[in-house]
Motif scaffolding. Sequence first.
Motif, PDB file in Angstrom:
ATOM      1  N   ASP A 275      43.879  -7.842 -16.633  1.00 15.50           N
ATOM      2  CA  ASP A 275      42.901  -8.841 -17.413  1.00 15.50           C
ATOM      3  C   ASP A 275      41.681  -8.750 -15.976  1.00 15.50           C
ATOM      4  O   ASP A 275      41.253  -9.959 -15.925  1.00 15.50           O
ATOM      5  N   PRO A 276      41.009  -7.646 -15.716  1.00 17.36           N
ATOM      6  CA  PRO A 276      40.271  -8.091 -14.834  1.00 17.36           C
ATOM      7  C   PRO A 276      38.956  -8.463 -14.531  1.00 17.36           C
ATOM      8  O   PRO A 276      38.201  -9.522 -14.010  1.00 17.36           O
ATOM      9  N   ALA A 277      38.498  -8.997 -16.415  1.00 18.40           N
ATOM     10  CA  ALA A 277      36.739  -9.350 -16.379  1.00 18.40           C
ATOM     11  C   ALA A 277      37.646 -11.192 -16.292  1.00 18.40           C
ATOM     12  O   ALA A 277      36.994 -11.571 -16.259  1.00 18.40           O
ATOM     13  N   ARG A 278      39.012 -11.069 -16.168  1.00 20.59           N
ATOM     14  CA  ARG A 278      39.103 -12.789 -15.957  1.00 20.59           C
ATOM     15  C   ARG A 278      39.952 -12.830 -15.382  1.00 20.59           C
ATOM     16  O   ARG A 278      40.696 -14.403 -14.354  1.00 20.59           O
ATOM     17  N   ALA A 279      39.809 -11.754 -14.318  1.00 22.41           N
ATOM     18  CA  ALA A 279      40.729 -12.158 -12.752  1.00 22.41           C
ATOM     19  C   ALA A 279      40.511 -13.274 -11.765  1.00 22.41           C
ATOM     20  O   ALA A 279      38.759 -13.530 -11.072  1.00 22.41           O
ATOM     21  N   THR A 280      41.428 -13.773 -10.860  1.00 22.31           N
ATOM     22  CA  THR A 280      40.731 -15.105 -10.266  1.00 22.31           C
ATOM     23  C   THR A 280      41.287 -15.102  -8.542  1.00 22.31           C
ATOM     24  O   THR A 280      42.020 -13.722  -9.016  1.00 22.31           O
ATOM     25  N   PRO A 281      40.911 -15.291  -7.648  1.00 22.51           N
ATOM     26  CA  PRO A 281      41.202 -15.234  -6.386  1.00 22.51           C
ATOM     27  C   PRO A 281      42.885 -14.726  -5.914  1.00 22.51           C
ATOM     28  O   PRO A 281      43.232 -16.126  -6.915  1.00 22.51           O
ATOM     29  N   THR A 282      43.670 -14.087  -5.548  1.00 23.69           N
ATOM     30  CA  THR A 282      44.578 -14.205  -5.185  1.00 23.69           C
ATOM     31  C   THR A 282      45.176 -14.362  -3.722  1.00 23.69           C
ATOM     32  O   THR A 282      44.156 -13.851  -3.322  1.00 23.69           O
ATOM     33  N   THR A 283      46.149 -15.961  -3.994  1.00 28.39           N
ATOM     34  CA  THR A 283      46.355 -16.795  -2.703  1.00 28.39           C
ATOM     35  C   THR A 283      47.436 -17.016  -2.212  1.00 28.39           C
ATOM     36  O   THR A 283      48.070 -16.790  -3.246  1.00 28.39           O
ATOM     37  N   CYS A 284      47.650 -17.289  -1.079  1.00 28.77           N
ATOM     38  CA  CYS A 284      49.295 -17.954  -1.231  1.00 28.77           C
ATOM     39  C   CYS A 284      49.425 -19.222  -2.098  1.00 28.77           C
ATOM     40  O   CYS A 284      50.087 -19.191  -2.396  1.00 28.77           O
ATOM     41  N   ALA A 285      48.353 -19.485  -2.184  1.00 26.23           N
ATOM     42  CA  ALA A 285      48.676 -21.047  -3.434  1.00 26.23           C
ATOM     43  C   ALA A 285      48.878 -20.504  -4.838  1.00 26.23           C
ATOM     44  O   ALA A 285      49.512 -20.663  -5.914  1.00 26.23           O
ATOM     45  N   SER A 286      48.857 -18.461  -4.740  1.00 24.72           N
ATOM     46  CA  SER A 286      48.985 -18.584  -6.458  1.00 24.72           C
ATOM     47  C   SER A 286      50.716 -18.932  -6.366  1.00 24.72           C
ATOM     48  O   SER A 286      51.127 -18.325  -7.971  1.00 24.72           O
ATOM     49  N   ALA A 287      51.265 -18.596  -5.952  1.00 29.03           N
ATOM     50  CA  ALA A 287      52.973 -19.128  -5.636  1.00 29.03           C
ATOM     51  C   ALA A 287      53.089 -20.111  -6.453  1.00 29.03           C
ATOM     52  O   ALA A 287      54.476 -20.295  -7.050  1.00 29.03           O
ATOM     53  N   ILE A 288      52.571 -20.695  -6.912  1.00 33.09           N
ATOM     54  CA  ILE A 288      52.451 -22.755  -7.607  1.00 33.09           C
ATOM     55  C   ILE A 288      52.103 -22.060  -8.260  1.00 33.09           C
ATOM     56  O   ILE A 288      51.909 -22.637  -9.564  1.00 33.09           O
ATOM     57  N   GLY A 289      51.007 -21.426  -8.773  1.00 34.27           N
ATOM     58  CA  GLY A 289      50.322 -21.269 -10.227  1.00 34.27           C
ATOM     59  C   GLY A 289      50.889 -20.632 -11.412  1.00 34.27           C
ATOM     60  O   GLY A 289      52.395 -20.979 -11.847  1.00 34.27           O
TER      61      GLY A 289
END
Length: 289
Positions: A275-289
């Motif tokens: 869903d690239p239209a709703r993409a959000t930055p992927t970071t180390c914090a994404s591990a707990i998202g």
Amino acid sequence: MLPWKRALRPLAALLLTTAVAVVPAATTAQAAEAATSNSGWNDYSCKPSAAHPRPVVLVHGTFANSVDNWLGLAPYLENRGYCVFSLDYGQLPGVPFFHALGPIDKSAEQLSAYVDKVLAATGAAKADLVGHSQGGMMPRYYLKFLGGAAKVNALVGIAPSNHGTTLAGLTNLLPYFPGAQDLLSTATPALAQQVAGSDFMTKLNEGGDTVPGVRYTVIATKYDEVVTPYRSQFLNGPGVKNVLIQDLCAVDISEHAFLGLTDRIAFHEVANALDPARATPTTCASAIG
């Protein structure tokens, strides 16, 4: 038995054992429990929403199956509102649970039939495919040679064997063991076909890595010990996004198996690709998202 034949069997066993060791499968009991539970995926009554209008078909890797490879990612996507499906393919007679070992072109035919089944059940015009290891590469045969491009919007490959692998150099030993390649081709065709430089890999990549109309995402880790060198996973062509997971989170140490099995940073990037239209930055914090 001739000396070279005695040496051949340990080499073949080493190649097979290496692949099994780095792609852990669930136990029989775990697989049975997951397959029969109300997991939320492989629900053929699921209808895609306006937010997520395409079903997602998950394509497992070598030595894996439709359950164990996706105990992490399938619920992750299902909880985000996707209709999620997974298939078994590449089965060998008498070998339960450990799949994706048969000829890859035949596996692509199984994928083709399965996508048709999912599209008929959901009423969607196209599907999105997410695959791990061989499962990220095999769909490219379906897209290129079996008409899949008309039925697929996006292919996301997690540690895919797109240009074959040297298994960290182990495949370079094959010429020194007469008959080794033939044994692998006969016993486990998909392993032989995934060796860098194989006839299958040459055919798959001849004329370009991609086909028009499909978006491609590759998610790789520099710690991959199965598909080596890891940059061989990346694709060239229009509509391609190549992602090295350490560029998103430098401390992510996932290797080949865990990138597809448990890495929620990779999962977040999969969701972005779907869903690239709703993409959000992927970071180390994404591990707990």
